[in-house]
Design an enzyme around this catalytic site. Structure first.
Site, mmCIF file in Angstrom:
data_model
loop_
_atom_site.group_PDB
_atom_site.id
_atom_site.type_symbol
_atom_site.label_atom_id
_atom_site.label_comp_id
_atom_site.label_asym_id
_atom_site.label_seq_id
_atom_site.Cartn_x
_atom_site.Cartn_y
_atom_site.Cartn_z
ATOM 1 N N LYS A 9 -22.353 -31.790 -10.080
ATOM 2 C CA LYS A 9 -23.412 -30.800 -10.268
ATOM 3 C C LYS A 9 -22.851 -29.528 -10.933
ATOM 4 C CE LYS A 9 -26.102 -32.640 -6.347
ATOM 5 N NZ LYS A 9 -26.604 -32.406 -4.976
ATOM 6 N N TYR A 49 -34.852 -36.452 -9.445
ATOM 7 C CA TYR A 49 -35.084 -36.214 -8.017
ATOM 8 C C TYR A 49 -36.552 -36.432 -7.633
ATOM 9 C CZ TYR A 49 -30.379 -34.428 -6.914
ATOM 10 O OH TYR A 49 -29.026 -34.312 -6.669
ATOM 11 N N ASN A 112 -23.781 -28.322 -3.131
ATOM 12 C CA ASN A 112 -22.914 -29.358 -2.545
ATOM 13 C C ASN A 112 -22.211 -30.235 -3.581
ATOM 14 O OD1 ASN A 112 -25.132 -30.835 -3.252
ATOM 15 N ND2 ASN A 112 -25.519 -31.695 -1.216
ATOM 16 N N HIS A 115 -23.548 -35.462 -6.717
ATOM 17 C CA HIS A 115 -24.605 -36.422 -6.358
ATOM 18 C C HIS A 115 -24.050 -37.835 -6.436
ATOM 19 C CE1 HIS A 115 -28.239 -38.917 -6.683
ATOM 20 N NE2 HIS A 115 -27.632 -39.494 -7.713
ATOM 21 N N GLU A 126 -31.198 -44.751 -11.773
ATOM 22 C CA GLU A 126 -30.538 -43.533 -12.263
ATOM 23 C C GLU A 126 -29.659 -43.820 -13.481
ATOM 24 O OE1 GLU A 126 -28.661 -42.145 -8.676
ATOM 25 O OE2 GLU A 126 -30.584 -41.584 -7.777
HETATM 26 P P1 GTP Z 1 -27.755 -36.260 -3.699
HETATM 27 O O1 GTP Z 1 -26.543 -37.123 -3.828
HETATM 28 O O2 GTP Z 1 -27.695 -34.988 -4.518
HETATM 29 O O3 GTP Z 1 -29.020 -37.055 -3.959
HETATM 30 O O4 GTP Z 1 -27.739 -35.774 -2.184
HETATM 31 P P2 GTP Z 1 -28.049 -36.640 -0.887
HETATM 32 O O5 GTP Z 1 -28.459 -38.027 -1.270
HETATM 33 O O6 GTP Z 1 -26.882 -36.483 0.006
HETATM 34 O O7 GTP Z 1 -29.297 -35.864 -0.259
HETATM 35 P P3 GTP Z 1 -30.850 -35.940 -0.702
HETATM 36 O O8 GTP Z 1 -31.049 -36.972 -1.763
HETATM 37 O O9 GTP Z 1 -31.641 -36.030 0.537
HETATM 38 O O10 GTP Z 1 -31.061 -34.501 -1.330
HETATM 39 C C1 GTP Z 1 -30.745 -34.226 -2.671
HETATM 40 C C2 GTP Z 1 -30.125 -32.852 -2.755
HETATM 41 O O11 GTP Z 1 -31.109 -31.893 -2.403
HETATM 42 C C3 GTP Z 1 -28.973 -32.586 -1.803
HETATM 43 O O12 GTP Z 1 -27.730 -33.037 -2.277
HETATM 44 C C4 GTP Z 1 -29.007 -31.082 -1.694
HETATM 45 O O13 GTP Z 1 -28.386 -30.464 -2.831
HETATM 46 C C5 GTP Z 1 -30.491 -30.799 -1.744
HETATM 47 N N1 GTP Z 1 -31.053 -30.720 -0.384
HETATM 48 C C6 GTP Z 1 -31.355 -31.738 0.434
HETATM 49 N N2 GTP Z 1 -31.881 -31.302 1.589
HETATM 50 C C7 GTP Z 1 -31.920 -29.957 1.477
HETATM 51 C C8 GTP Z 1 -32.368 -28.906 2.328
HETATM 52 O O14 GTP Z 1 -32.836 -29.143 3.444
HETATM 53 N N3 GTP Z 1 -32.228 -27.631 1.841
HETATM 54 C C9 GTP Z 1 -31.706 -27.367 0.613
HETATM 55 N N4 GTP Z 1 -31.579 -26.092 0.189
HETATM 56 N N5 GTP Z 1 -31.283 -28.314 -0.220
HETATM 57 C C10 GTP Z 1 -31.383 -29.603 0.214
HETATM 58 MG MG MG Z 2 -29.908 -38.427 -2.684
#
Ligand code: GTP
Ligand code: MG
Length: 149
Positions: A9, A49, A112, A115, A126
């Protein structure tokens, strides 16, 4: 063999973590099949997303992903989707174990660093989205030193 879509990212690129992150996947034994540095626009980030479009953090997430260039990659190997998620660590860096990418390099969920696809099916979606031109077909000469057969 199985493939996963992995994206460093904008914060990971800005903070100079690209080399370290690539090394972790290489050192594990996975093979790099696609790699590019790209800036994506809002519509593209929203598509990537799309599953999260109803979540309250969606706009902030899209803004984060379009805030600078990202490194889009395709990695290949046995169970690379699930193992890639382990290398990356839990979504919330407060819960990510030390030794994982997020555990070592991140503090907040909205920064974070990386991805990784969450299932083989989403990886296929993807990879088609990010690499419509396709990826590179090659086999590492180290294959017999990484795999039993
Ligand atoms: P990705 O690998 O980026 O898809 O992350 P993930 O699979 O571990 O988590 P998810 O797909 O549920 O969420 C995608 C991204 O959205 C996360 O990596 C975070 O950057 C962001 N995100 C998810 N949940 C939250 C939240 O509760 N608050 C905030 N600020 N960001 C969130
Ligand atoms: Mg995810």
């Amino acid at each position: 063999m199985e493939q996963s879509f992995i994206m460093i990212k904008p914060d990971g690129v800005q903070r100079g973590l690209v080399g370290d992150i690539i090394s972790r996947f290489e050192n594990k034994g996975f093979s790099l099949k696609g790699l590019k540095l790209v800036s994506v626009d809002r519509a593209f980030a929203e598509k990537h997303y799309a599953d999260l479009s109803a979540r309250p953090f969606f706009n902030a997430l899209v803004q984060y992903i379009i805030s600078g260039p990202v490194v889009a990659m395709v990695w290949e190997g046995k169970s690379v989707v699930a193992t890639g998620r382990k290398i990356i660590g839990a979504t919330n860096p407060s819960d990510s174990a030390p030794g994982t990418i997020r555990g070592d390099f991140a503090i907040e969920m909205g920064r974070n660093v990386i991805h990784g696809s969450d299932a083989v099916e989403s990886a296929a979606r993807e990879i088609a989205l990010w690499f419509p031109e396709g990826v590179v077909g090659w086999t590492s000469s180290l294959h017999p030193w990484v795999y039993e057969k």
